[in-house]
Design an enzyme around this catalytic site. Structure first.
Site, PDB file in Angstrom:
ATOM      1  CG  ASN B 123       6.320   7.273   4.446  1.00  0.00           C
ATOM      2  OD1 ASN B 123       6.971   8.212   3.986  1.00  0.00           O
ATOM      3  ND2 ASN B 123       6.293   7.016   5.745  1.00  0.00           N
ATOM      4  CB  CYS B 180       1.926  -2.846   4.720  1.00  0.00           C
ATOM      5  SG  CYS B 180       3.643  -3.219   4.461  1.00  0.00           S
ATOM      6  CB  CYS B 234      23.876   8.071 -11.199  1.00  0.00           C
ATOM      7  SG  CYS B 234      23.066   6.535 -11.584  1.00  0.00           S
ATOM      8  CB  CYS B 319      -8.450   4.678   3.918  1.00  0.00           C
ATOM      9  SG  CYS B 319      -6.958   5.326   4.680  1.00  0.00           S
TER      10      CYS B 319
END
Lengths: 84, 356
Positions: B123, B180, B234, B319
Site C-alpha cells: 500500500n 492487487c 531533488c 469488500c
C-alpha cells in the site's frame, strides 16, 4: 512519437503503446513540452487527468513538466504501483 | 565444506563479501509476495540479521503468489510461519520479529536498528512512510512494487542517491491506483521482482556491482521486457526531518471495525443486517457472501448512490480484503448520514479462509 504505457495508463488507453501521428493536434511545429503532452493526452483520455502522481520519461530519462520533446522521442507514462 | 562456498568461490564476491553479509542487518517490511523471496534468499545467502515486520494471517488468496505458505498455514499469523521456516533454513541467522504493521508511531524505532530496509508492502501509505523514515535515518531501501503482469524496482536513498519522492513526489489518492485485490497480480510476478530486490540488497551490502540507484526498472511480464528509466535527486526530498502528521493509514483504526465472525453471529441471532458490498459489479457477480444477504454498490459509485442506503439502521460495509471497505466508511463518515458505519475486517478473504 511513441508513448509507452505502464500500469493503469495501459488499462486507460487499452494498449501497451500509443503512437502519435506527426499530423496530430499535438502538432509538429515549434517546441512542445511534457506539460503540453500531458494536457493533450488528458483531453483524449480524461481518466489520465485523474492520476495525480504520474511520472513521464523521455528517452528513458525522468522528465519535468518543462522538458522539451520532439517527434522522435520515446515517451513513457509511469504511474506508481503499490502491490506487494 | 563451508555452506557458502559456491558464492565465496566467485572472485568478484569472495570471503570478504560473505563476511559483510554476516555483519549486515536487513529489515523486510511485509512477508507477502515480495517479502517472501527476499527473506528466503537473504537467509540462504547468509545475511547475519533479518528483521521482519508483519501482522497479517495467511489467507487462501495469498497462496498463488506467497509460495512459502501452505494450505496448513491458513489462518495462522504469517510471522510465526515464516520465522519457523527461516529458522530451519539457516540456524545461524539472528531474527528480530515485529508483530505489528509499520506505523507512524513505530517506524523510526524499528528501522533505526537496521542497515538496509526492503519495502515489500502492498500500500502507498506504508511506502511513503518507509521512504520518509529512511531519509530521516539515512538508510538505503530497496523498493519493489507489482501490479498485474508488471513490476517496478529501485534502490532509494543509497549513497546520497534519489528517493521514492524524487520519482513520485506525492502519494496518489486512495481511489486513483488499483491494488492487487481489485486488479489482480499474476502469481510469479512478485517472485521475479522479490528476487531482484534480494539481489539489490546483496549489492548494497557488499558494494559489488552497481546498485540500481537513480534508476527505475520497469518489468513487463507479458512482453518479457525490462526497461530502465534514470532519474535524479531533488534536494527538497532529502530535507525531510520529521514524519508527516498522517499517512492516511490510520483510517482503519478510527472507524468501527467488525470481525466477520461477529457479523455472522448478529445474523444468526436474527438481526437484519444492511450489508453493502463495495467491490466491482464483476467481482460481485463472480462471488458474494453465500450466507448473509448483501447489496452491491461499487466503491466508485457509492457517493452517488447514497439514496439507496437505509439510514435508519447501521450500515455494514464489505469488500474483498477490508481495504476498500475502510475507504468507503471514511467517505460515508464525511457525509454525516447518521447511522453507525462498520467495515468488515479482512473482508471476503477472511470468510474464504475461515470456511476452509
Amino acid at each position: 512519437m511513441t508513448i509507452l504505457l505502464f500500469g493503469i495508463t495501459k488499462d486507460i488507453v487499452g494498449s501497451n503503446t500509443l503512437s502519435m501521428p506527426s499530423s496530430s493536434e499535438f502538432g509538429t511545429t515549434g517546441s512542445k513540452t511534457v506539460k503540453e503532452l500531458k494536457e493533450y493526452l488528458g483531453k483524449m483520455y480524461p481518466e489520465l487527468k485523474k492520476l495525480s502522481s504520474l511520472a513521464v520519461a523521455v528517452n528513458n530519462s525522468y522528465a519535468q513538466d518543462d522538458t522539451v520533446i520532439d517527434n522522435f522521442d520515446e515517451i513513457a507514462l509511469i504511474p506508481p504501483v503499490s502491490g506487494g | 565444506m563451508d555452506r557458502y562456498q559456491r558464492q565465496t568461490v566467485l572472485k568478484e564476491f569472495g570471503p570478504e563479501a560473505q563476511e559483510m553479509l554476516k555483519d549486515a542487518s536487513v529489515l523486510v517490511v511485509g512477508a507477502g509476495g515480495l517479502g517472501i523471496p527476499v527473506l528466503q534468499y537473504l537467509n540462504a545467502m547468509g545475511v547475519g540479521t533479518l528483521g521482519i515486520v508483519e501482522q497479517d494471517v495467511v489467507e487462501i488468496t495469498n497462496l498463488q503468489r506467497q509460495v512459502l505458505y501452505t494450505e496448513n498455514d491458513l489462518g495462522k499469523p504469517k510471522l510465526d510461519v515464516v520465522l519457523k521456516r527461516l529458522q530451519t533454513q539457516n540456524s545461524n541467522t539472528r531474527f528480530k520479529v515485529f508483530d505489528t504493521f509499520l506505523s507512524r508511531q513505530n517506524a523510526l524505532d524499528i528501522i533505526s536498528e537496521f542497515d538496509v530496509v526492503v519495502d515489500g508492502t502492498d500500500n502507498f501509505p506504508t511506502r511513503y512512510l518507509i521512504n520518509d523514515s529512511c531519509v530521516i535515518l539515512k538508510k538505503p531501501f530497496v523498493s519493489g512494487a507489482i501490479q498485474g503482469f508488471e513490476g517496478q524496482l529501485s534502490v532509494f536513498n543509497f549513497q546520497d542517491g534519489p528517493t521514492y519522492r524524487c520519482l513520485f513526489p506525492n502519494m496518489p489518492g486512495q481511489a486513483e491506483i488499483p491494488n492487487c485485490n481489485e486488479n489482480g497480480v499474476l502469481g510469479v510476478v512478485p517472485g521475479i521482482i522479490g528476487n531482484l530486490q534480494a539481489l539489490e540488497v546483496i549489492k548494497v551490502i557488499t558494494g559489488r556491482g552497481e546498485a540500481l540507484s537513480g534508476k527505475l526498472l520497469l518489468f513487463n511480464g507479458l512482453l518479457q521486457s525490462y526497461q530502465t528509466i534514470s532519474f535524479s535527486r531533488c534536494p527538497e526530498n532529502m530535507a525531510i526531518t520529521s514524519l508527516q502528521e498522517s499517512y492516511g493509514m490510520e483510517l482503519c483504526d478510527v472507524y468501527n471495525t467488525l470481525k466477520l465472525e461477529d457479523l455472522e453471529k448478529l445474523s444468526k441471532e436474527g438481526t437484519t443486517i444492511q450489508l453493502i458490498d463495495v467491490r466491482t459489479e464483476e467481482e460481485y457477480t463472480n462471488y458474494c457472501l453465500p450466507h448473509i444477504k448483501s447489496k452491491n454498490i461499487p466503491l466508485d459509485e457509492l457517493l452517488a448512490r447514497t439514496q439507496e442506503l437505509d439510514l435508519n439502521s447501521p450500515i455494514y460495509i464489505l469488500c474483498q480484503s477490508g481495504k476498500r471497505s475502510a475507504v468507503a466508511v471514511k467517505q460515508l463518515e464525511e457525509l454525516n448520514l447518521g447511522p453507525t458505519l462498520y467495515h468488515i475486517e479482512g473482508g471476503i478473504n477472511r470468510f474464504l479462509t475461515l470456511s476452509q
